[in-house]
Every structure is written in structure tokens, then in C-alpha cells.
Design a protein around this motif. Structure first.
Motif, PDB file in Angstrom:
ATOM      1  N   ALA A  51      11.487  16.293   8.843  1.00  0.00           N
ATOM      2  CA  ALA A  51      10.644  15.251   8.257  1.00  0.00           C
ATOM      3  C   ALA A  51      10.404  15.520   6.778  1.00  0.00           C
ATOM      4  N   THR A  52      10.121  16.770   6.430  1.00  0.00           N
ATOM      5  CA  THR A  52       9.906  17.093   5.018  1.00  0.00           C
ATOM      6  C   THR A  52      11.177  16.876   4.208  1.00  0.00           C
ATOM      7  N   LEU A  53      12.320  17.205   4.779  1.00  0.00           N
ATOM      8  CA  LEU A  53      13.576  16.971   4.066  1.00  0.00           C
ATOM      9  C   LEU A  53      13.822  15.474   3.861  1.00  0.00           C
ATOM     10  N   ARG A  54      13.495  14.656   4.854  1.00  0.00           N
ATOM     11  CA  ARG A  54      13.650  13.203   4.687  1.00  0.00           C
ATOM     12  C   ARG A  54      12.791  12.696   3.536  1.00  0.00           C
ATOM     13  N   CYS A  55      11.590  13.240   3.425  1.00  0.00           N
ATOM     14  CA  CYS A  55      10.693  12.787   2.354  1.00  0.00           C
ATOM     15  C   CYS A  55      11.160  13.275   0.992  1.00  0.00           C
ATOM     16  N   LEU A  56      11.711  14.479   0.920  1.00  0.00           N
ATOM     17  CA  LEU A  56      12.291  14.943  -0.344  1.00  0.00           C
ATOM     18  C   LEU A  56      13.407  14.003  -0.775  1.00  0.00           C
ATOM     19  N   ASP A  57      14.224  13.598   0.168  1.00  0.00           N
ATOM     20  CA  ASP A  57      15.306  12.666  -0.125  1.00  0.00           C
ATOM     21  C   ASP A  57      14.748  11.342  -0.658  1.00  0.00           C
ATOM     22  N   ALA A  58      13.657  10.871  -0.062  1.00  0.00           N
ATOM     23  CA  ALA A  58      13.047   9.625  -0.520  1.00  0.00           C
ATOM     24  C   ALA A  58      12.483   9.750  -1.934  1.00  0.00           C
ATOM     25  N   ALA A  86      10.853   7.183  -6.737  1.00  0.00           N
ATOM     26  CA  ALA A  86      10.989   6.469  -5.464  1.00  0.00           C
ATOM     27  C   ALA A  86      12.451   6.099  -5.265  1.00  0.00           C
ATOM     28  N   ALA A  87      13.251   7.073  -4.816  1.00  0.00           N
ATOM     29  CA  ALA A  87      14.674   6.828  -4.609  1.00  0.00           C
ATOM     30  C   ALA A  87      14.914   5.918  -3.407  1.00  0.00           C
ATOM     31  N   LYS A  88      13.975   5.899  -2.488  1.00  0.00           N
ATOM     32  CA  LYS A  88      14.033   5.004  -1.341  1.00  0.00           C
ATOM     33  C   LYS A  88      12.679   4.329  -1.206  1.00  0.00           C
ATOM     34  N   SER A  89      12.633   3.272  -0.449  1.00  0.00           N
ATOM     35  CA  SER A  89      11.377   2.525  -0.321  1.00  0.00           C
ATOM     36  C   SER A  89      10.454   3.107   0.725  1.00  0.00           C
ATOM     37  N   CYS A  90      10.996   3.966   1.621  1.00  0.00           N
ATOM     38  CA  CYS A  90      10.203   4.468   2.744  1.00  0.00           C
ATOM     39  C   CYS A  90      10.420   5.960   2.929  1.00  0.00           C
ATOM     40  N   ALA A  91       9.337   6.695   3.200  1.00  0.00           N
ATOM     41  CA  ALA A  91       9.386   8.118   3.524  1.00  0.00           C
ATOM     42  C   ALA A  91       8.881   8.285   4.948  1.00  0.00           C
ATOM     43  N   ASP A  92       9.766   8.711   5.844  1.00  0.00           N
ATOM     44  CA  ASP A  92       9.447   8.841   7.262  1.00  0.00           C
ATOM     45  C   ASP A  92       8.985  10.277   7.539  1.00  0.00           C
ATOM     46  N   CYS A  93       7.702  10.431   7.864  1.00  0.00           N
ATOM     47  CA  CYS A  93       7.107  11.749   8.078  1.00  0.00           C
ATOM     48  C   CYS A  93       7.170  12.205   9.531  1.00  0.00           C
ATOM     49  N   GLY A  94       7.821  11.433  10.389  1.00  0.00           N
ATOM     50  CA  GLY A  94       7.910  11.821  11.794  1.00  0.00           C
ATOM     51  C   GLY A  94       6.527  11.975  12.399  1.00  0.00           C
ATOM     52  N   GLU A  95       6.257  13.144  12.989  1.00  0.00           N
ATOM     53  CA  GLU A  95       4.939  13.451  13.543  1.00  0.00           C
ATOM     54  C   GLU A  95       4.297  14.614  12.808  1.00  0.00           C
ATOM     55  N   SER A  96       4.732  14.886  11.577  1.00  0.00           N
ATOM     56  CA  SER A  96       4.296  16.077  10.842  1.00  0.00           C
ATOM     57  C   SER A  96       3.129  15.771   9.912  1.00  0.00           C
ATOM     58  N   PHE A 116       4.841   5.332   3.280  1.00  0.00           N
ATOM     59  CA  PHE A 116       4.866   6.468   4.199  1.00  0.00           C
ATOM     60  C   PHE A 116       4.628   5.954   5.609  1.00  0.00           C
ATOM     61  N   LYS A 117       5.523   6.319   6.509  1.00  0.00           N
ATOM     62  CA  LYS A 117       5.330   5.940   7.905  1.00  0.00           C
ATOM     63  C   LYS A 117       5.375   7.195   8.768  1.00  0.00           C
ATOM     64  N   GLY A 118       4.879   7.065   9.994  1.00  0.00           N
ATOM     65  CA  GLY A 118       4.871   8.190  10.914  1.00  0.00           C
ATOM     66  C   GLY A 118       5.006   7.706  12.336  1.00  0.00           C
ATOM     67  N   HIS A 119       4.943   8.643  13.267  1.00  0.00           N
ATOM     68  CA  HIS A 119       5.127   8.343  14.683  1.00  0.00           C
ATOM     69  C   HIS A 119       4.086   9.103  15.495  1.00  0.00           C
ATOM     70  N   GLY A 120       3.880   8.666  16.724  1.00  0.00           N
ATOM     71  CA  GLY A 120       2.935   9.351  17.603  1.00  0.00           C
ATOM     72  C   GLY A 120       1.529   9.328  17.036  1.00  0.00           C
ATOM     73  N   LYS A 121       0.800  10.414  17.257  1.00  0.00           N
ATOM     74  CA  LYS A 121      -0.584  10.510  16.814  1.00  0.00           C
ATOM     75  C   LYS A 121      -0.715  10.573  15.303  1.00  0.00           C
ATOM     76  N   LEU A 122       0.373  10.890  14.595  1.00  0.00           N
ATOM     77  CA  LEU A 122       0.291  10.973  13.133  1.00  0.00           C
ATOM     78  C   LEU A 122      -0.169   9.651  12.531  1.00  0.00           C
ATOM     79  N   VAL A 123       0.186   8.555  13.157  1.00  0.00           N
ATOM     80  CA  VAL A 123      -0.186   7.227  12.643  1.00  0.00           C
ATOM     81  C   VAL A 123      -1.697   7.113  12.483  1.00  0.00           C
ATOM     82  N   GLU A 124      -2.465   7.826  13.343  1.00  0.00           N
ATOM     83  CA  GLU A 124      -3.921   7.681  13.358  1.00  0.00           C
ATOM     84  C   GLU A 124      -4.646   8.836  12.669  1.00  0.00           C
ATOM     85  N   ARG A 125      -3.938   9.862  12.247  1.00  0.00           N
ATOM     86  CA  ARG A 125      -4.636  11.026  11.696  1.00  0.00           C
ATOM     87  C   ARG A 125      -5.292  10.677  10.364  1.00  0.00           C
ATOM     88  N   PRO A 126      -6.487  11.215  10.110  1.00  0.00           N
ATOM     89  CA  PRO A 126      -7.303  10.739   8.983  1.00  0.00           C
ATOM     90  C   PRO A 126      -6.712  11.062   7.614  1.00  0.00           C
TER      91      PRO A 126
END
Length: 437
Positions: A51-58, A86-96, A116-126
Motif C-alpha cells: 500500500a505504501t509503495l502504491r502511494c509513493l507511485d501516486a 500528483a502523478a496519479k489521481s488516486c492513492a490506494d492505501c489498502g487497509e494500512s 486517498f481511498k482505503g478498504h475495510g475498517k480503514l475507511v472509518e478510522r478517524p
């Protein structure tokens, strides 16, 4: 969803622990912010690291996998320009959670829309600590309902005075410490409430210093950050992970002798306190000059465990407490409720299914030990890697098999966990796979 049946046996042998996920995130972020090429070696790849590598790419930072000096590990050649875009429009943080909170301030340096998008409980974390900063600075952002992900940023952070609470997550502090040195002006970050998980801030400061960034602090409550700094490229190794070591040291205490290799004796990781806590409970954890740590079987007793600076090791310590003589109280653990799952609720529910006596408290757990051992049964991992691994360790002291639903969630931080578990003598059988419900 994968269901795994574990037959109770004692574990024994040697295990080379994964490299630190906490330091891995920090190392590759610092390397990516440097102008030039860096090598970060001894990385244990996991879903969170990806996930961190995907965001570095973004953010316009490139990387390639290169041969590692350590068998079974990954090395990365990371190239950056000393800034982000902003090399890409979206940074996918997975569940991290670490990825998300470290990357948001960097995304706010781009001056262009980034989601920034996420999955699982990450979507709701404060994320309120960041939203308050954006509101004060007038930085435009949009979120889903209730401040949940996805989060779109469109603006640039300004240097100056910042305020952050210290009792939510140190990840917010670290995120700002990565970004603010790149601004032209100086900044001051003031912590407005007691700081928890100080050791994680130490990890950030030590990694920043390794890459040439100087930050001065006043007792961890005020951080003076000079602007216009440049990250320095280099070649570095990631040290072993104490939060993962905790599972094996508890396993060695409950079963046969287990030796953990690949650790740094001078580590700043707060989770290294696990050896001290186990010994305070009556365990027998010894350290070699090499940094290796060995746990041998011992009868343990209940104690008070303060989770403020070591929340990640609490689930597996709850397992040890459940079969220790007397009562264990875990305090200052409220933040475990906002991890990948509510870890206090999860460990209370699942250990009780196995026959333990665990009571939830608002900020912790009260555990009445059963030194005769637990019964066994079917439990759920709550889609949380640390819950799954802790329940696997609990199988050692059960009279009957432990069946774990959702055992695949260890991919988040420790993909090789089940392989290492069986190498140490564990007996696992996959009972079925299917869709999560």
C-alpha cells in the motif's frame, strides 16, 4: 475467507522474524523523498507495505525490486526528485492506517487534486486531527459522510504553527514530520494532550535523521522543524520487527523454547518491551549479544500491563494472561478499539469462546487466568492480522483444536506467519475457503 484448523502442539525452534513494518514504512517514504536513488534492503513485503509503495507511485516516486542481501527478503531501489507531485489521481492505501496517515500531509504538498481511498475498517478510522488543520489553513478537501474515505485534497500545506492531540495516534505527528521539512518556511508542531506511543515518534525521528532531516523537540511536546531541508539518499537495512517477535516469545513461554533472530539490540521500537513484560509475569526471555532473544517455558502470573506505548502486542499478551495464575489488568488500551477492528472486544470475545475469563473494560481488559489451560473451539479473526496470529498462539494451551475463520488476514503484515508457525512444529489444516460474509 480461509478456515484453518490448528491441532494443539508446543512450538519450538528458531525463527527469523520479519523486518519491522513500522520502520519499513518510514524507510521507503524517506528514501522516496530524497533527490536521487536509494536502496532500502531487508523488507518483508506485506499488504501494508504494498500500500505504501502504491502511494509513493501516486506521488511520482519510482521504485524497482532488486536482489536482497537477506534470503527471502526484498530490496527496493527507490528514485525521487526531492519533492512530490500528483502523478496519479488516486492513492490506494489498502487497509494500512500508517500508510494513510503518513501520506496525507505529503499529498497536501502536491498543489493538485489527489484522492486517498482505503478498504475495510480503514475507511472509518478517524482523521479529524488532519481535518482540523485543513480547516484552519483553508485547504480544500472533500470526504464521504462522517469524514470517512475517500478523501480528496486540493491545496498546499503552509508552514507555521500546528497543533495536534497526542492521545489519538502518533501517526498524525509522524505524517507532519515527513512533510513539513519540505516547505520553504519553518514550522512548530505543538502537542496539546498527553502523547501516547512516544516510541513511534522516536522511530520517525531516527529515520528522518538517517536521511539528513533535522528536527528538534522539547520533551516530545513541541517539534521545531526548519523549512527548506532536503532528504539525503543512501543505502539502509530495515531492522527486525518486535511486534511480530511478540507472538513467538509468548509461544516459547507457553510451549517449547523459541529463539527469535534478526533483531537489533539497540532498537527504538516500543514493542521491544514485550520481553520485559513476559519476564515480569514470571517468564524466561533471555537476550544474546547478537540481539537474538529466546523464550523458554515458564509458569506465569498476572500483572498490570500499561498499553499506552505498546498497543500492538496487547492481543498476544492477553493470550498469555489468560493462562497465567491470578488476574491481569490491561490499562490505557482504548486506542485498540480503533485499529483494524475493536481489538479489545475481539480478544475478549474470542478468548472467551476458547474458555478464557476475559472482561472488557472501557480502556482495557480484566483477565482472570486459568493456568490449567483453555478448552479450544471455533473463533473468528475479525479480519485483523494480530487477532488471527494471537489466536494461533492460544492454540498451544488448548485441549482441543482451534478453528480460525478468516486466517488469511495475516497477509496484511506477516504473509509467512503460517509457514513459520508450521516450521516451529505447528499443525495446521485448511478446512475450506470461500467468500467472506
Amino acid at each position: 475467507m480461509t478456515t484453518l484448523k490448528i491441532t494443539p502442539v508446543k512450538l519450538t525452534g528458531n525463527v527469523c522474524v520479519p523486518s519491522s513494518k513500522s520502520m519499513g514504512h518510514r524507510e521507503i517514504i524517506c528514501a522516496g523523498l530524497a533527490d536521487g536513488s536509494s536502496i532500502v534492503d531487508n523488507i518483508s513485503m506485506s499488504a501494508d507495505m504494498e500500500a505504501t509503495l502504491r502511494c509513493l507511485d501516486a506521488l511520482g516516486i519510482s521504485f524497482t525490486r532488486v536482489p536482497s542481501a537477506r534470503e527471502g527478503r526484498t530490496a527496493l531501489a527507490i528514485s525521487g526528485s526531492g519533492t512530490v507531485r500528483a502523478a496519479k489521481s488516486c492513492a490506494d492505501c489498502g487497509e494500512s492506517g500508517s500508510t494513510l496517515r503518513f501520506m496525507i500531509p505529503l499529498g497536501a504538498l502536491c498543489g493538485a487534486p489527489l484522492t486517498f481511498k482505503g478498504h475495510g475498517k480503514l475507511v472509518e478510522r478517524p482523521l479529524k486531527a488532519y481535518y482540523d488543520i485543513f480547516d484552519r489553513q483553508g485547504l480544500h478537501y472533500e470526504t464521504a459522510a462522517a469524514g470517512h474515505l475517500p478523501l480528496t485534497l486540493d491545496g498546499v500545506l503552509q508552514s507555521g504553527a500546528y497543533q495536534l492531540p497526542g492521545n489519538v495516534s502518533s501517526q498524525f505527528i509522524s505524517g507532519l514530520l515527513f512533510a513539513l521539512p519540505l516547505l520553504a518556511g519553518d514550522s512548530l508542531v505543538t502537542i496539546t494532550s498527553p502523547l501516547e506511543s512516544q516510541s513511534y515518534v522516536d522511530l520517525t525521528l531516527s529515520c528522518l535523521a538517517k536521511y539528513g532531516i533535522v528536527i528538534e523537540h522539547e520533551n516530545y511536546l513541541k517539534y521545531h522543524i526548519r523549512g527548506g531541508q532536503k532528504y539525503r539518499s543512501g543505502k539502509n537495512m530495515v531492522e527486525g520487527d518486535w511486534s511480530q517477535t511478540a507472538f513467538w516469545l509468548v509461544a516459547g513461554t507457553l510451549g517449547g523454547a523459541v529463539t527469535c533472530t534478526g533483531l537489533s539490540s539497540g532498537s527504538l521500537q516500543g514493542d521491544r518491551v514485550v520481553a520485559e513484560i513476559i519476564n515480569r509475569m514470571g517468564g524466561k526471555v533471555t537476550a544474546a549479544v547478537t540481539g537474538d532473544h529466546t523464550a523458554t517455558p515458564a509458569a506465569t502470573k498476572g500483572v498490570v500491563i500499561d498499553a499506552a506505548d505498546c498497543p500492538d502486542i496487547i492481543p498476544v499478551l492477553a493470550v498469555l494472561a489468560s493462562v497465567s495464575t491470578g488476574t491481569t489488568e490491561i490499562i490505557n488500551a482504548g486506542r485498540l478499539r480503533i485499529k483494524e477492528c475493536d481489538r479489545l472486544a475481539a480478544m475478549a470475545a474470542e478468548l472467551n469462546k476458547l474458555g478464557a475469563d476475559v472482561t472488557e473494560l472501557p480502556e482495557g481488559l480484566l483477565i482472570k487466568g486459568k493456568p490449567e489451560g483453555l478448552q479450544g473451539g471455533t473463533v473468528d479473526a475479525w479480519n485483523d492480522h494480530r487477532i488471527a496470529m494471537s489466536l494461533a498462539v492460544a492454540s498451544i494451551v488448548c485441549r482441543e483444536a482451534v478453528v480460525i475463520n478468516g486466517s488469511e488476514c495475516v497477509q496484511k503484515s506477516y504473509p509467512e506467519f503460517w509457514q513459520d508457525f508450521t516450521t516451529l512444529g505447528g499443525q495446521c489444516e485448511t478446512m475450506g475457503t470461500g467468500e467472506s460474509v
